[in-house]
Design a protein around this motif. Structure first.
Motif, mmCIF file in Angstrom:
data_model
loop_
_atom_site.group_PDB
_atom_site.id
_atom_site.type_symbol
_atom_site.label_atom_id
_atom_site.label_comp_id
_atom_site.label_asym_id
_atom_site.label_seq_id
_atom_site.Cartn_x
_atom_site.Cartn_y
_atom_site.Cartn_z
ATOM 1 N N GLY A 113 0.818 -1.210 0.000
ATOM 2 C CA GLY A 113 0.000 0.000 0.000
ATOM 3 C C GLY A 113 0.855 1.265 0.000
ATOM 4 N N LYS A 114 1.917 1.238 0.816
ATOM 5 C CA LYS A 114 2.804 2.414 0.900
ATOM 6 C C LYS A 114 3.461 2.689 -0.455
ATOM 7 N N LYS A 115 3.812 1.598 -1.145
ATOM 8 C CA LYS A 115 4.451 1.748 -2.464
ATOM 9 C C LYS A 115 3.488 2.451 -3.434
ATOM 10 N N LEU A 116 2.247 1.995 -3.406
ATOM 11 C CA LEU A 116 1.243 2.603 -4.296
ATOM 12 C C LEU A 116 0.923 4.035 -3.876
ATOM 13 N N GLN A 117 0.929 4.259 -2.561
ATOM 14 C CA GLN A 117 0.649 5.603 -2.040
ATOM 15 C C GLN A 117 1.657 6.617 -2.602
ATOM 16 N N LYS A 118 2.921 6.180 -2.626
ATOM 17 C CA LYS A 118 3.997 7.035 -3.130
ATOM 18 C C LYS A 118 3.860 7.218 -4.652
ATOM 19 N N ARG A 119 3.583 6.101 -5.316
ATOM 20 C CA ARG A 119 3.497 6.112 -6.783
ATOM 21 C C ARG A 119 2.342 6.987 -7.281
#
Lengths: 247, 234
Positions: free
Chosen positions: A209-215
């Protein structure tokens, strides 16, 4: 030493700012549309229907996973309620207190191909409208919700043991909720599914989720935390009684 | 989720400074004889005799902490007590959080590890589907009357679409662990209700079905043609 304390204090202030900043991005508001009391042989069932609204209150749109549960059509498109509590002020007390709480059952780990497919679809540079919905700043996303509370009518064996079920609720209803003022309900919803993350032996940091949040920063803020509603006024005197019931 | 009571098994608590229950201190034996206690734990034959002998030889009596009895009983009650205590600590905070545990991450990994310490189940490698395979490879179907401490109770549900048509039959939805038979012969179980969910106890049947807006765990149901939904080691 003084320097270290100062740095620590700054860190704590910044951390507090981060948390409140995140909280200000999204609010969950609710309004009770009906309350029904059902008198059963051994219990009183209180069913509450609500209109809930996610409200994007920050400067950026808020992105929510669409709850596309791959197998269970009953869950699909529904936000999962995880926790509820009733607050109120007793005549003898000066402060509000929790009079009742209930943790909902949650789905168990499935880790099926269906979930892998959803993860694959989500893991994209472009926002997938099939999986993610966006609430623009100042706008709302409405959904219907229903919560049920069960109050036992009499103490069963071992009812002094608080861990054996919810035995104290009968007493709470008859002795506390009945006399309490300013009753309100607060509910918690799960927005991001645990199934989309690995369940490690360390506290879950939601790396996917954090990866997508950043992306997806350019699209808005992907909401990953469970969200607690604002207090919702609860007026039990407006309840419809399904069968004869004495509250 | 209310179980029937039991005179033999009681919980005891520790209290914090505000006189709130903070910890599940121990499961106590109150009125039971060693033989009766063994029966309610589902121990039979040599295992029951050994248990009763150990109980008597150590001079154990009312108020004994089951977590300290050794063997499977001590191991399982040790975990049950720890997890219920952790749950209670979170409950007192009133935020709706449940204890974090990446090993006992959900119902399936909890019931696998309680049944077999070398199961190696955790939140990364386990699921309700893996649990069905674990059962098929390691456990055998048994009747309610034969339940033994650590046995697995399986809950399954026919999944339906919005038209009410069955899309998948007998999908595993939940698992619990048998911990004792109450005095009125109702199986009592321990469970983690969902991924990151509550650690709780109750009657086996109390975990079946759906309440309010909660997730539906279905009914106690065996895999395939297994008739009961209760599973113990071979």
């Amino acid at each position: 030493m003084k320097k270290i304390y100062m740095i620590l204090a700054v860190c704590i202030i910044l951390l507090g700012f981060q948390v409140s900043k995140a909280d200000e991005r999204l609010k969950l508001l609710g309004k009770i549309t009906s309350i029904q009391l059902e008198n059963k042989e051994d219990s009183l069932l209180v069913s509450i229907r609500l209109k809930m609204s996610f409200q994007a209150t920050g400067n950026v749109p808020v992105l929510l996973w669409k709850q596309t549960y791959p197998h269970d059509e009953n869950l699909r498109g529904r936000f999962l309620g995880t926790f509820s509590k009733i607050f109120g002020m007793l005549p003898t007390e000066k402060e509000e207190k929790i009079l009742y709480y209930h943790s909902s059952r949650l789905p168990s780990i499935q880790r099926t191909q269906g979930w892998q497919d959803i993860k694959k679809e989500l893991d994209s540079e472009i926002l997938q409208s099939t999986q993610i919905q966006s609430i623009k700043s100042g706008e709302t996303l409405d959904f219907d919700a229903e919560w049920s509370f069960i109050f036992l009518k009499k103490k069963a064996n071992g009812s002094n043991d608080p861990l054996w079920g919810y035995s104290s609720h009968f007493d709470v209803l008859s002795n506390e909720i009945k006399t309490a003022k300013n009753l309100s309900l607060q509910v918690t919803y799960r927005v991001w599914s645990s199934e989309l993350e690995l369940h490690s032996d360390r506290k879950d940091k939601k790396p996917f989720g954090k990866k997508l949040q950043k992306r997806w920063k350019k699209y808005g803020y992907l909401w990953l935390d469970d969200i607690v509603s604002e207090p919702i006024p609860l007026d039990l005197s407006s309840a419809v009684v399904k069968t004869e019931s004495k509250l | 989720m209310r179980p029937s009571g039991s005179d033999t098994f009681r919980q005891d608590y520790a209290y914090d400074k505000l006189n709130r229950i903070s910890t599940v201190n121990e499961y106590q034996v109150t009125n039971g004889t060693p033989a009766e206690l063994a029966r309610q734990l589902g121990l039979k034959g040599n295992e029951a005799e050994k248990f009763a002998k150990n109980f008597t030889e150590k001079g154990l009596s009312d108020g004994v902490e089951l977590a300290k009895l050794g063997g499977d009983t001590g191991r399982i009650y040790g975990i049950v007590q720890d997890k219920l205590s952790d749950q209670r600590k979170e409950d007192i905070k009133g935020k709706g959080d449940n204890p974090y545990d990446g090993i006992l991450a959900d119902c399936s990994s909890t019931s696998a590890n309680l049944n077999l310490p070398i199961a190696g189940a955790n939140g990364k490698n386990w699921s309700v589907l893996v649990m069905d395979v674990f059962i098929e490879n390691n456990l055998t179907s048994k009747s309610e009357g034969d339940l033994r401490i650590g046995d697995v109770v399986r809950y399954g549900l026919d999944e339906t679409n919005s038209k009410g048509e069955i899309t998948s039959r007998n999908v595993p939805k939940h698992f619990t662990t048998f911990i004792f038979m109450s005095d009125d012969n109702v199986p009592q179980v321990f469970s983690r209700s969902g991924v990151g969910g509550r650690f709780e106890t109750g009657s086996a049947s109390g975990f079946a079905g759906k309440f309010g807006n909660d997730v539906d765990y279905g009914n106690i149901r065996g895999i395939g043609r297994d008739s009961t939904g209760y599973y113990g080691r071979r």
